[in-house]
Motif scaffolding. Structure first.
Motif, PDB file in Angstrom:
ATOM      1  N   THR A  24       0.826  -1.202   0.000  1.00 38.93           N
ATOM      2  CA  THR A  24       0.000   0.000   0.000  1.00 38.93           C
ATOM      3  C   THR A  24       0.860   1.252   0.000  1.00 38.93           C
ATOM      4  O   THR A  24       0.396   2.335  -0.304  1.00 38.93           O
ATOM      5  N   ASN A 183     -18.520  -6.066  -0.355  1.00 42.36           N
ATOM      6  CA  ASN A 183     -17.159  -6.025   0.181  1.00 42.36           C
ATOM      7  C   ASN A 183     -16.078  -6.104  -0.878  1.00 42.36           C
ATOM      8  O   ASN A 183     -14.919  -5.885  -0.596  1.00 42.36           O
ATOM      9  N   TYR A 184     -16.472  -6.474  -2.090  1.00 43.59           N
ATOM     10  CA  TYR A 184     -15.472  -6.587  -3.139  1.00 43.59           C
ATOM     11  C   TYR A 184     -15.680  -5.506  -4.177  1.00 43.59           C
ATOM     12  O   TYR A 184     -16.801  -5.279  -4.609  1.00 43.59           O
ATOM     13  N   GLU A 230     -11.372   4.083   0.968  1.00 41.44           N
ATOM     14  CA  GLU A 230     -10.143   3.362   1.303  1.00 41.44           C
ATOM     15  C   GLU A 230     -10.086   2.067   0.504  1.00 41.44           C
ATOM     16  O   GLU A 230     -11.097   1.590   0.006  1.00 41.44           O
ATOM     17  N   GLU A 231      -8.916   1.483   0.470  1.00 36.89           N
ATOM     18  CA  GLU A 231      -8.728   0.202  -0.224  1.00 36.89           C
ATOM     19  C   GLU A 231      -9.602  -0.900   0.344  1.00 36.89           C
ATOM     20  O   GLU A 231      -9.955  -1.850  -0.338  1.00 36.89           O
ATOM     21  N   ASP A 232      -9.917  -0.801   1.622  1.00 29.13           N
ATOM     22  CA  ASP A 232     -10.728  -1.846   2.249  1.00 29.13           C
ATOM     23  C   ASP A 232     -12.224  -1.591   2.074  1.00 29.13           C
ATOM     24  O   ASP A 232     -13.054  -2.316   2.610  1.00 29.13           O
ATOM     25  N   GLU A 234     -13.866   1.240   2.933  1.00 30.97           N
ATOM     26  CA  GLU A 234     -14.468   2.175   3.868  1.00 30.97           C
ATOM     27  C   GLU A 234     -14.579   3.552   3.211  1.00 30.97           C
ATOM     28  O   GLU A 234     -13.589   4.153   2.815  1.00 30.97           O
ATOM     29  N   CYS A 255      -9.670   4.497  -6.087  1.00 30.03           N
ATOM     30  CA  CYS A 255     -10.579   3.655  -5.330  1.00 30.03           C
ATOM     31  C   CYS A 255     -11.748   4.530  -4.887  1.00 30.03           C
ATOM     32  O   CYS A 255     -11.551   5.508  -4.161  1.00 30.03           O
TER      33      CYS A 255
END
Lengths: 460, 321
Positions: A24, A183-184, A230-232, A234, A255
Motif C-alpha cells: 500500500t 465487500n469486493y 479506502e482500499e478496504d 471504507e 478507489c
C-alpha cells in the motif's frame, strides 16, 4: 554476524523490510519524512562514540540499495512500474507467439491448372433450406417486452479495450448492495474524457448487466454520488462526493465508493422512477410486473406534478414583493418594488440617493387586480427579461369592478418592467395565475370590452 | 460483466461490428450487451466476415487481413495476412473454409489458401481499385466491382474473365448474389441499383452468363451496400441518404420498406437474420440497430462504439422449427 548487534543496522533493516513488503506504500510514506540519523543517534545513544557514529550515519542514510524513492509515488503504490512493464512485455511476447503471419508471395510460381481444377471445382448450389428457425428470431420473440437498460447510453464510456484513447481504471465499491456483495470492488475502466456523472452511469450499466448484481434495483444516475474510499472499502465521508459535472481525469483517486443519496435534495421527482433491471431472459409474467411497477411510478410523477401545480396556485394570491426596474417613457430605468397580491398590484419606487432627473422619478401607484388586462414576457436576453403589464387607467382611479361595461373615458395603458430572468418569470407566472383565478363573469366581460377597445384603437 | 472473457461457442449467434474506432465489438444480440471487444489498433476496419465454420472473424483493413479465433478468450488476432500494399476492401470465404478471397485498392483480387496445400498464389488484376468481391454460390467464380464502374466475372478455375459496364464511370460500390445463384445485384455511386439474372454455372462444364434484368434508382445519393436475404425474397440497399431500403426481389424489385431513423446518419452495412425476418444495420451515429423487416420497427440498439460503424458481420444459428 557482527552486523546483527549493530542497532542502527538492525533498525535500518527493519525499516527497509517494512517499506519493501508493504504494497500500500503507507510505511514508505510514514518513514520517509523522518530525519532518522539525527533522531536515532540522539535517542538511542546518549554517549556516541564519535569515530563510529560517522560511518553508521552513512549507513542509515543509504537505507537500502534496493529502495530508490521516486517522485511518482502513486505509481509505486499499486504494483510498481517494473511489474506493469514486465506484464506488457509478457503480453507482447505472448501475442507474437500466438499470432501467425502469412505473407503474400507475389513472386512465386502460378498455380498449376491441375491445382486450380481441384481447388475451384464447381459445387452444387444447395436447394432451399429445410424448415429451420432462426435462433435470433426465437430469442428476440421470447423477450419482446424486455425493458431497455436505462444505462445503455453510458456503455460508450467503457474504456476497456479502447485503442488510442486515454482511460482511467477504478476500483468501485458498491455500497448500496447487500452486505455479502459489497465487500469486493468492481473494476471499471472508463475513458478519461468522461464526467463523473457518466462514470456513475457506466458503473450502473456494468452493475445492471452483470450476472452477480443484475437483480439489484438501481436508481437513476442523479441519486448516486462517488466518494473517496479506502482500499478496504471504507467510504471517507469527511469529504463531499466528487462533483458530478467534473471530468474524471481531474481526480487522481483510483478507489471510489458509489453511495446512494437517500432523502437528499439531489433526488428530483422527475427522475424518481425506480427501474428494475432483471437478468437477461426473464419470463413474461415478471416483465409484466416490471411494467406495472413502471406504470405506477409514472402515475406518481403525474400526481407529483399536479400537486406542484396546486401548490403554486395556492401561494400565488399571497402578497409578495419583487425588486425590478420600470422602464419609463424616457426609456430610463427606475428601480422599484413590485408588490403583487391577489387583490392589488403596487409599484413603489426605491428611494434613490442620486436621483438627478426629475423626469424619471416614479410615483408610487397601486392598481386593482381587475384593472389588469394581461402580463406577458416581451423580451428575454441572456441576463435580463422584460415584461409588460397592460392595465386600464380610469381617471381618478375609480373602482370599475362590478360594473357591466367599461366607462367610456377609460384608456389602455401599459407598464414595461425589467428584471433578471428568474424573477421575471416568477412574476409573470404569479400574475397569470392570479388573473386566471379572478376570471369572474364581470372580468370576462371586461376583457372582451378591452379587446374591442384595442381593435378600435388599432383602426383609428 | 461476463463478456470480457467470453469465448463464443458454436451454438451461439455471432454479431460483430467494426469501423473507425479501431475496435471490433461482439454483441449479445437479444440483450444489446457488448460481449467482447477486440482491439484492432493499427487501422480502421474495412470489412468483417465470419468463416463458414464459425471459428474465425476476419477483419480486412489497411494492408492486412487479421483473423481472430472466436472460440478462445484471446483478445489478439491469431492470423495476420499481409503483403497487400493498400487497403483491403473485401474479404470472403469458400463455403468449407478451404480458401479465402480478398480484394484491395491495389486492384488485385487474391486467393489465400487457408489449409496451405499449395504455396502458389492465385490472383486477378483489374487495374482499378477493387471495391467489392462476391463469390458465386458455385464456389468457382467471383464477381468483382471496381472504381471505374466495371464488373468482372472471374472464373478461377479457367482464369478467364468477362467484363460488364452497367453505368460508365460510376463506381460500383457493392455487389450481391442471392443464395440460389440466380440473381446478381450491384449498386453504384449514383445510388442506382442494377439486377442481372444469372444462368448456367451450376454444372461443371456449363458457362455462366448474366443478362440485364432490371435497373432502378434506389437512392438519391451514393449507395453503400446491397444484400439479398437468405430466402432470396428481399434485397436490401443502404445508402448515404441515411436510409436502408428493402426491395421485393420476387416482385420486380418494388420498394417494401424504407428504414429510417431520426438521428441516423449514413447507413454503411446491413445483414439479415437467417429467416429473413430481422435486419441489422450499422451507421455513422456509432450505433448498430436491429429492425423488424415486416413492421419496419427498431427491436434493439447496440451502443458502445466511439466512432462510426462501417461494417457488420452476422451469423445466425438454426434451431429445429
Amino acid at each position: 554476524m557482527a552486523l546483527y548487534d549493530n542497532k542502527y543496522w538492525l533498525l535500518s533493516h527493519i525499516r527497509n523490510s517494512f517499506i519493501s513488503t508493504d504494497d500500500t506504500g503507507m510505511c514508505e510514506l510514514v518513514m520517509v519524512g523522518e530525519n532518522l540519523p539525527d533522531s536515532l543517534v540522539d535517542a538511542l545513544d546518549k554517549y556516541p562514540d564519535t569515530d563510529d557514529s560517522q560511518e553508521e550515519d552513512d549507513e542509515i542514510e543509504h537505507e537500502s540499495y534496493d529502495i530508490q524513492l521516486d517522485s511518482d509515488f502513486n505509481v509505486r503504490k499499486f504494483g510498481s512500474n517494473m511489474s506493469s512493464w514486465m506484464e506488457k512485455m509478457d503480453q507482447k511476447r505472448k501475442r507474437a507467439g500466438r499470432s501467425k503471419n502469412i505473407k503474400w508471395e507475389s513472386n512465386a510460381e502460378k498455380m498449376s491448372d491441375e491445382d486450380r481444377m481441384k481447388m475451384f471445382a464447381k459445387q452444387e448450389i444447395p436447394k432451399e433450406q429445410p424448415a429451420f428457425k432462426s435462433l435470433l428470431s426465437e430469442q428476440i420473440q421470447n423477450c419482446i417486452r424486455m425493458p431497455k437498460n436505462p444505462f445503455m447510453e453510458y456503455s460508450k464510456f467503457d474504456g476497456s479495450a479502447q485503442v488510442g484513447v486515454p482511460v482511467r481504471k477504478y476500483k468501485i465499491f458498491l455500497t448500496m448492495l447487500p452486505e455479502n456483495q459489497k465487500n469486493y470492488p468492481m473494476l471499471v475502466v472508463c475513458v478519461a474524457t468522461a464526467k463523473i456523472q457518466e462514470l456513475i452511469g457506466l458503473i450502473c450499466y456494468k452493475c445492471s448487466s452483470s450476472i452477480v448484481y443484475g437483480d439489484f434495483p438501481l436508481q437513476p444516475v442523479s441519486s448516486y454520488g462517488l466518494y473517496i474510499t479506502e482500499e478496504d472499502g471504507e467510504v471517507d465521508r469527511d469529504f463531499p462526493c466528487l462533483d458530478a459535472k467534473e471530468c474524471v481525469a481531474k481526480f487522481g483517486f483510483t478507489c471510489l465508493g458509489l453511495v446512494e443519496h437517500k432523502n437528499n435534495k439531489i433526488v428530483t421527482f422527475e427522475n424518481s422512477e425506480q427501474l428494475v433491471m432483471r437478468n437477461l431472459e426473464e419470463t413474461l409474467s415478471s416483465s409484466e410486473q416490471a411494467s406495472a411497477a413502471l406504470d405506477e411510478s409514472k402515475q406518481l410523477i403525474v400526481d407529483m406534478e399536479l400537486m406542484k401545480g396546486h401548490e403554486i396556485a395556492m401561494i400565488a394570491p399571497l402578497y409578495q414583493s419583487y425588486r425590478a426596474f420600470i422602464i419609463t417613457k424616457m426609456r430610463s430605468k427606475v428601480e422599484i418594488h413590485l408588490g403583487i397580491s391577489g387583490e392589488k398590484l403596487e409599484i413603489d419606487p426605491v428611494h434613490q440617493k442620486n436621483a438627478k432627473f426629475v423626469l424619471s422619478r416614479q410615483k408610487p401607484v397601486s392598481h386593482h387586480m381587475d384593472c389588469i388586462g394581461s402580463c406577458i414576457i416581451t423580451d428575454t436576453k441572456s441576463s435580463k427579461t422584460t415584461f409588460r403589464i397592460d392595465y386600464v387607467s380610469v381617471p381618478g382611479n375609480k373602482e370599475i369592478v362590478g360594473s357591466n361595461s367599461l366607462p367610456s373615458n377609460v384608456s389602455m395603458k401599459h407598464y414595461d418592467f425589467e428584471a433578471d430572468n428568474a424573477t421575471a418569470e416568477e412574476i409573470v407566472q404569479k400574475m397569470n395565475i392570479i388573473l386566471d383565478i379572478r376570471s369572474s363573469t364581470s372580468r370576462k366581460e371586461f376583457i372582451a370590452t378591452l379587446e374591442k377597445k384595442k381593435e378600435k384603437k388599432g383602426f383609428v | 460483466m461476463s463478456g470480457e472473457a467470453g469465448a463464443i461457442g458454436s451454438d451461439q449467434i455471432i454479431f460483430a461490428t467494426g469501423g473507425y474506432d479501431h475496435t471490433i465489438k461482439l454483441w449479445q444480440t437479444h440483450t444489446g450487451n457488448c460481449q467482447k471487444t477486440l482491439q484492432h489498433a493499427e487501422s480502421q476496419v474495412n470489412m468483417l466476415e465470419i468463416t463458414p465454420d464459425r471459428r474465425y472473424l476476419a477483419a480486412a483493413s489497411y494492408q492486412h487481413i487479421r483473423m481472430f479465433d472466436l472460440t478462445t478468450t484471446n483478445q489478439n488476432h491469431d492470423f495476420n495476412y499481409e503483403g497487400v500494399p493498400k487497403n483491403v476492401t473485401a474479404v470472403g470465404f469458400e463455403k468449407n473454409t478451404k480458401w479465402m478471397y480478398s480484394g484491395g485498392e491495389d486492384g488485385k483480387v487474391r486467393i489465400w489458401d487457408l489449409r496451405e496445400t499449395t504455396n502458389n498464389p492465385h490472383h486477378y488484376e483489374v487495374f482499378a481499385p477493387v471495391t467489392c468481391v462476391q463469390l458465386h454460390p458455385n464456389q468457382s467464380e467471383v464477381f468483382i466491382g471496381d472504381q471505374n464502374g466495371t464488373i468482372h466475372m472471374w472464373d478461377m478455375k479457367t482464369d478467364n474473365a468477362d467484363q460488364y459496364i452497367p453505368d460508365l464511370d460510376n463506381m460500383i460500390i457493392d455487389l450481391a448474389i442471392n443464395p440460389d445463384g440466380t440473381h446478381l445485384a450491384a449498386v453504384n455511386s449514383k445510388g442506382r441499383c442494377f439486377i442481372w439474372s444469372i444462368s448456367g454455372g451450376c454444372k461443371s462444364e456449363e458457362r455462366t452468363t448474366i443478362l440485364p434484368k432490371n435497373k432502378f434508382e434506389a437512392h438519391p445519393r451514393q449507395a453503400l451496400k446491397c444484400k439479398f436475404s437468405p430466402d432470396s425474397n428481399y434485397l436490401v440497399t443502404t445508402s448515404s441518404d441515411q436510409t436502408a431500403k428493402i426491395w421485393d426481389a420476387k416482385n420486380n424489385f418494388k420498394l417494401i420498406k424504407e428504414l429510417k431513423h431520426n438521428n441516423k446518419r449514413w447507413v454503411w452495412d446491413a445483414a439479415f437474420s437467417s429467416d429473413s425476418q430481422y435486419l441489422f444495420t450499422g451507421s455513422s451515429d456509432n450505433i448498430a440497430r436491429l429492425w423488424n423487416v415486416k413492421d419496419g420497427t427498431i427491436e434493439r440498439e447496440y451502443v458502445g462504439h466511439q466512432k462510426a460503424i462501417t461494417t457488420i458481420a452476422f451469423r445466425d444459428v438454426f434451431v429445429p422449427a
